[in-house]
Motif scaffolding. Structure first.
Motif, mmCIF file in Angstrom:
data_model
loop_
_atom_site.group_PDB
_atom_site.id
_atom_site.type_symbol
_atom_site.label_atom_id
_atom_site.label_comp_id
_atom_site.label_asym_id
_atom_site.label_seq_id
_atom_site.Cartn_x
_atom_site.Cartn_y
_atom_site.Cartn_z
ATOM 1 N N MET A 98 19.149 -24.164 -26.695
ATOM 2 C CA MET A 98 20.476 -24.687 -26.383
ATOM 3 C C MET A 98 21.526 -24.149 -27.371
ATOM 4 O O MET A 98 22.657 -23.841 -26.988
ATOM 5 C CB MET A 98 20.460 -26.218 -26.427
ATOM 6 C CG MET A 98 19.529 -26.863 -25.404
ATOM 7 S SD MET A 98 19.982 -26.514 -23.686
ATOM 8 C CE MET A 98 18.631 -25.411 -23.215
ATOM 9 N N PHE A 99 21.130 -24.027 -28.638
ATOM 10 C CA PHE A 99 22.020 -23.436 -29.648
ATOM 11 C C PHE A 99 22.409 -22.013 -29.263
ATOM 12 O O PHE A 99 23.589 -21.649 -29.250
ATOM 13 C CB PHE A 99 21.318 -23.451 -31.015
ATOM 14 C CG PHE A 99 22.035 -22.679 -32.095
ATOM 15 C CD1 PHE A 99 22.997 -23.292 -32.892
ATOM 16 C CD2 PHE A 99 21.754 -21.340 -32.314
ATOM 17 C CE1 PHE A 99 23.661 -22.582 -33.881
ATOM 18 C CE2 PHE A 99 22.405 -20.617 -33.307
ATOM 19 C CZ PHE A 99 23.361 -21.244 -34.090
ATOM 20 N N LEU A 100 21.399 -21.195 -28.933
ATOM 21 C CA LEU A 100 21.654 -19.783 -28.635
ATOM 22 C C LEU A 100 22.443 -19.608 -27.347
ATOM 23 O O LEU A 100 23.346 -18.770 -27.272
ATOM 24 C CB LEU A 100 20.325 -19.030 -28.554
ATOM 25 C CG LEU A 100 19.607 -18.801 -29.880
ATOM 26 C CD1 LEU A 100 18.237 -18.171 -29.653
ATOM 27 C CD2 LEU A 100 20.445 -17.913 -30.800
ATOM 28 N N VAL A 101 22.110 -20.381 -26.314
ATOM 29 C CA VAL A 101 22.828 -20.239 -25.051
ATOM 30 C C VAL A 101 24.299 -20.626 -25.232
ATOM 31 O O VAL A 101 25.203 -19.942 -24.743
ATOM 32 C CB VAL A 101 22.175 -21.093 -23.946
ATOM 33 C CG1 VAL A 101 23.042 -21.104 -22.691
ATOM 34 C CG2 VAL A 101 20.791 -20.560 -23.618
ATOM 35 N N GLY A 117 30.547 -28.612 -22.682
ATOM 36 C CA GLY A 117 30.535 -29.437 -21.482
ATOM 37 C C GLY A 117 29.469 -29.015 -20.490
ATOM 38 O O GLY A 117 28.921 -29.845 -19.762
ATOM 39 N N ILE A 118 29.145 -27.728 -20.446
ATOM 40 C CA ILE A 118 28.108 -27.227 -19.541
ATOM 41 C C ILE A 118 26.708 -27.476 -20.106
ATOM 42 O O ILE A 118 25.802 -27.926 -19.399
ATOM 43 C CB ILE A 118 28.303 -25.723 -19.291
ATOM 44 C CG1 ILE A 118 29.569 -25.497 -18.457
ATOM 45 C CG2 ILE A 118 27.100 -25.108 -18.585
ATOM 46 C CD1 ILE A 118 30.011 -24.057 -18.414
ATOM 47 N N ILE A 119 26.528 -27.195 -21.395
ATOM 48 C CA ILE A 119 25.180 -27.237 -21.985
ATOM 49 C C ILE A 119 24.775 -28.644 -22.423
ATOM 50 O O ILE A 119 23.590 -28.979 -22.385
ATOM 51 C CB ILE A 119 25.104 -26.263 -23.174
ATOM 52 C CG1 ILE A 119 25.431 -24.841 -22.699
ATOM 53 C CG2 ILE A 119 23.717 -26.278 -23.808
ATOM 54 C CD1 ILE A 119 24.538 -24.322 -21.598
ATOM 55 N N ALA A 120 25.728 -29.476 -22.843
ATOM 56 C CA ALA A 120 25.375 -30.810 -23.354
ATOM 57 C C ALA A 120 24.585 -31.642 -22.339
ATOM 58 O O ALA A 120 23.556 -32.235 -22.703
ATOM 59 C CB ALA A 120 26.631 -31.549 -23.814
ATOM 60 N N PRO A 121 24.996 -31.736 -21.075
ATOM 61 C CA PRO A 121 24.180 -32.516 -20.135
ATOM 62 C C PRO A 121 22.772 -31.961 -19.967
ATOM 63 O O PRO A 121 21.811 -32.723 -19.860
ATOM 64 C CB PRO A 121 24.980 -32.407 -18.819
ATOM 65 C CG PRO A 121 26.365 -32.063 -19.230
ATOM 66 C CD PRO A 121 26.225 -31.199 -20.446
ATOM 67 N N ILE A 122 22.656 -30.631 -19.965
ATOM 68 C CA ILE A 122 21.324 -30.014 -19.832
ATOM 69 C C ILE A 122 20.474 -30.312 -21.066
ATOM 70 O O ILE A 122 19.333 -30.762 -20.970
ATOM 71 C CB ILE A 122 21.466 -28.496 -19.644
ATOM 72 C CG1 ILE A 122 22.268 -28.178 -18.375
ATOM 73 C CG2 ILE A 122 20.087 -27.827 -19.583
ATOM 74 C CD1 ILE A 122 22.630 -26.723 -18.226
ATOM 75 N N GLY A 123 21.047 -30.061 -22.244
ATOM 76 C CA GLY A 123 20.309 -30.260 -23.489
ATOM 77 C C GLY A 123 19.915 -31.702 -23.716
ATOM 78 O O GLY A 123 18.773 -31.995 -24.109
ATOM 79 N N LEU A 124 20.832 -32.622 -23.470
ATOM 80 C CA LEU A 124 20.524 -34.039 -23.696
ATOM 81 C C LEU A 124 19.576 -34.578 -22.622
ATOM 82 O O LEU A 124 18.848 -35.541 -22.867
ATOM 83 C CB LEU A 124 21.818 -34.843 -23.753
ATOM 84 C CG LEU A 124 22.625 -34.550 -25.028
ATOM 85 C CD1 LEU A 124 24.060 -35.038 -24.900
ATOM 86 C CD2 LEU A 124 21.966 -35.179 -26.253
ATOM 87 N N ALA A 142 26.683 -28.295 -30.482
ATOM 88 C CA ALA A 142 28.045 -28.195 -31.029
ATOM 89 C C ALA A 142 28.159 -27.050 -32.031
ATOM 90 O O ALA A 142 29.136 -26.292 -32.016
ATOM 91 C CB ALA A 142 28.435 -29.517 -31.681
ATOM 92 N N ASN A 143 27.157 -26.915 -32.893
ATOM 93 C CA ASN A 143 27.204 -25.831 -33.878
ATOM 94 C C ASN A 143 26.969 -24.465 -33.226
ATOM 95 O O ASN A 143 27.468 -23.449 -33.718
ATOM 96 C CB ASN A 143 26.160 -26.069 -34.974
ATOM 97 C CG ASN A 143 26.560 -27.199 -35.901
ATOM 98 O OD1 ASN A 143 27.745 -27.476 -36.069
ATOM 99 N ND2 ASN A 143 25.586 -27.866 -36.483
ATOM 100 N N GLY A 144 26.226 -24.437 -32.132
ATOM 101 C CA GLY A 144 26.068 -23.188 -31.406
ATOM 102 C C GLY A 144 27.398 -22.694 -30.864
ATOM 103 O O GLY A 144 27.699 -21.489 -30.907
ATOM 104 N N ALA A 145 28.210 -23.626 -30.375
ATOM 105 C CA ALA A 145 29.538 -23.249 -29.885
ATOM 106 C C ALA A 145 30.391 -22.666 -31.006
ATOM 107 O O ALA A 145 31.115 -21.683 -30.809
ATOM 108 C CB ALA A 145 30.224 -24.461 -29.264
ATOM 109 N N SER A 146 30.318 -23.263 -32.188
ATOM 110 C CA SER A 146 31.074 -22.737 -33.336
ATOM 111 C C SER A 146 30.519 -21.392 -33.793
ATOM 112 O O SER A 146 31.277 -20.504 -34.181
ATOM 113 C CB SER A 146 31.021 -23.736 -34.496
ATOM 114 O OG SER A 146 31.638 -24.959 -34.141
ATOM 115 N N ALA A 147 29.192 -21.241 -33.727
ATOM 116 C CA ALA A 147 28.569 -20.003 -34.196
ATOM 117 C C ALA A 147 29.009 -18.798 -33.376
ATOM 118 O O ALA A 147 29.276 -17.721 -33.915
ATOM 119 C CB ALA A 147 27.044 -20.133 -34.148
#
Length: 457
Positions: A98-101, A117-124, A142-147
């Motif tokens: 999830m971080f990398l995607v 918004g796209i990945i959070a529902p999938i990851g959680l 969240a940190n993946g988005a910043s990275a």
């Protein structure tokens, strides 16, 4: 009271009003520029619009429109499914997927709220299914988005590099992206072990039970686990969370695999071309992105249907409004005034640390994109005296202002909290609030020590 002080007070009011009301920050900035220009600075509307960042506007529209098409035609879904399949059911690796995607999405132009918004529902959903601490999953997303956001074609990177270029400062897009990515990876390693990741090592999802891997997912540590998170079956939870987990697992199982068809392959090729053109041929990111969207729209009209409506117009208005206001501050001498005040501290390193702290604390409650557009120009006079390295300070400031996005008062943290099962939501909110406020103090100190101090010795 001088014009410079009035413009500073107005800037503070802009962020305060936008934080505690529903008024859009970008619209507020444009209105403030109009009022100050008409009443204080004696500027015409032509002067005001001269500060509008047309080049940045094209970048933001181009890359977010391209991402909207990628989401529309299923390219984003293909990336997510391919990444999860690649780890062969290893539960400990799912948060890292999830971080990398999420990092890939923001790196190719998705705005942070859209990617999260796209990945959070999938990851959680995966977290509920396999007993992963939702705080662990939420922070890695969240940190993946910043990275990924500080890539040369990412929104954060585009804003930062554009502001650096407009102010004739030395910059290093590659350094900014690499430093941000590695810093977030290191941060996530800490998050992984603090929030129960060690217990996930060696576990496999029930559908990937090869090689002797265990199939039963253990809960997070008792003193740090979410309320209602006791597992009652393999990878399940009790109460409403169990229903959510079962629904997620069922919908995932019933969904046919996403295949790499023609439009998706062409979209991936377009994204790779965009990266290559920006990195190796110094082509304009915004115009390249728009060119690729036109080609995709011609080849696959279905992919482009509704894409313009999904473009991140709110972010475009926010960034362009802030940059327009800051341009006005530059014209009336506010930037020079603030730079001289910071330089008057007679301790350049202390001034640099203060700038990073301000960026982190304010960004934890306000818009990171707005802070990047406002704080870097404010530091320009301070940087021009040469006592502090521009590349190091800009890198430290950019990281400090972005890693706090996991705060529940910021967009990424709010999206993570909203997508958490209801009985775990208060727990996640409290943990994210503690983490966000703590990192707002720690990140500036660490980045200052890593990037600013060595360049000043």
């Amino acid at each position: 009271m001088s014009d410079q002080v009035i413009s500073i007070i107005a800037l503070v009011l802009i962020f305060a009003i936008a934080t505690f009301s529903s008024v859009h920050l970008g619209a507020l900035a444009l209105v403030a520029a109009f009022i100050i220009g008409s009443t204080v600075a004696d500027e015409s509307t032509d002067d005001l619009f001269a500060g509008f960042p047309g080049d940045l506007f094209v970048v933001l529209v181009g890359v977010t429109l391209l991402f909207a098409i990628a989401k529309n035609n299923g390219t984003v879904d293909w990336l997510v499914h391919a990444a999860v399949k690649a780890v062969r059911g290893r539960i400990a690796l799912i948060p890292w997927v999830m971080f990398l995607v999420t990092a890939v999405l923001t790196a190719v132009g998705a705005v942070t709220p859209a990617a999260v918004g796209i990945i959070a529902p999938i990851g959680l959903g995966f977290a509920a299914t396999y007993g992963i601490n939702p705080v662990l999953m939420g922070l890695l997303i969240a940190n993946g988005a910043s990275a990924g956001g500080f890539s040369p074609i990412g929104v954060f990177g585009s804003i930062t590099n554009n502001v650096v270029e407009r102010n004739d400062l030395p910059g290093s897009p590659a350094m900014l992206f690499t430093a941000s990515f590695l810093f977030n990876v290191g941060l996530c390693v800490i998050v992984f072990f603090v929030f129960g990741g060690r217990q996930l090592l060696g576990q496999r999802a029930p559908t990937h039970t090869g090689g002797g891997g265990r199939t039963v997912a253990a809960p997070a540590e008792r003193d740090d686990g979410p309320p209602g998170g006791q597992l009652v079956e393999a990878g399940g939870t009790s109460g409403p969370a169990l229903a959510i987990a079962k629904n997620t697992a069922t919908s995932t199982a019933d969904t046919p695999p996403v295949r790499l068809d023609g439009p998706r392959a062409l979209t991936l090729l377009g994204l790779l071309s965009l990266v290559g053109g920006a990195l190796f041929f110094d082509l304009d990111v915004g115009l390249m992105a728009l060119s690729i969207t036109v080609v995709l729209s011609l080849v696959s009209p279905k992919s482009a249907k509704g894409a313009v409506e999904r473009c991140a117009w709110s972010t475009v208005l926010l960034v362009c409004g802030i940059v327009t206001y800051v341009s006005q501050m530059e014209r009336i001498g506010t930037i020079d005034y603030l730079g001289k005040e910071v330089a008057a501290i007679q301790a350049p390193l202390v001034g640099a640390l203060l700038i990073c702290l301000i960026g982190a604390v304010v960004s934890a409650f306000a818009s990171t994109t707005g802070m990047l557009g406002a704080l870097i120009p404010l530091a320009v006079p301070f940087l021009l005296d040469g006592q502090v390295g521009a590349v190091g300070l800009i890198t430290a400031l950019a990281i400090s202002a972005s890693v706090v996005d996991a705060s529940p008062f910021s967009t990424s943290g709010a999206l993570v909290t909203a997508n958490t099962p209801e009985e775990q939501r208060d727990f996640v909110f409290r943990r994210l609030m503690t983490w966000g406020l703590g990192i707002a103090v720690v990140a500036p100190l660490v980045t200052w020590g890593l990037f600013v101090v060595p360049g000043s010795l």
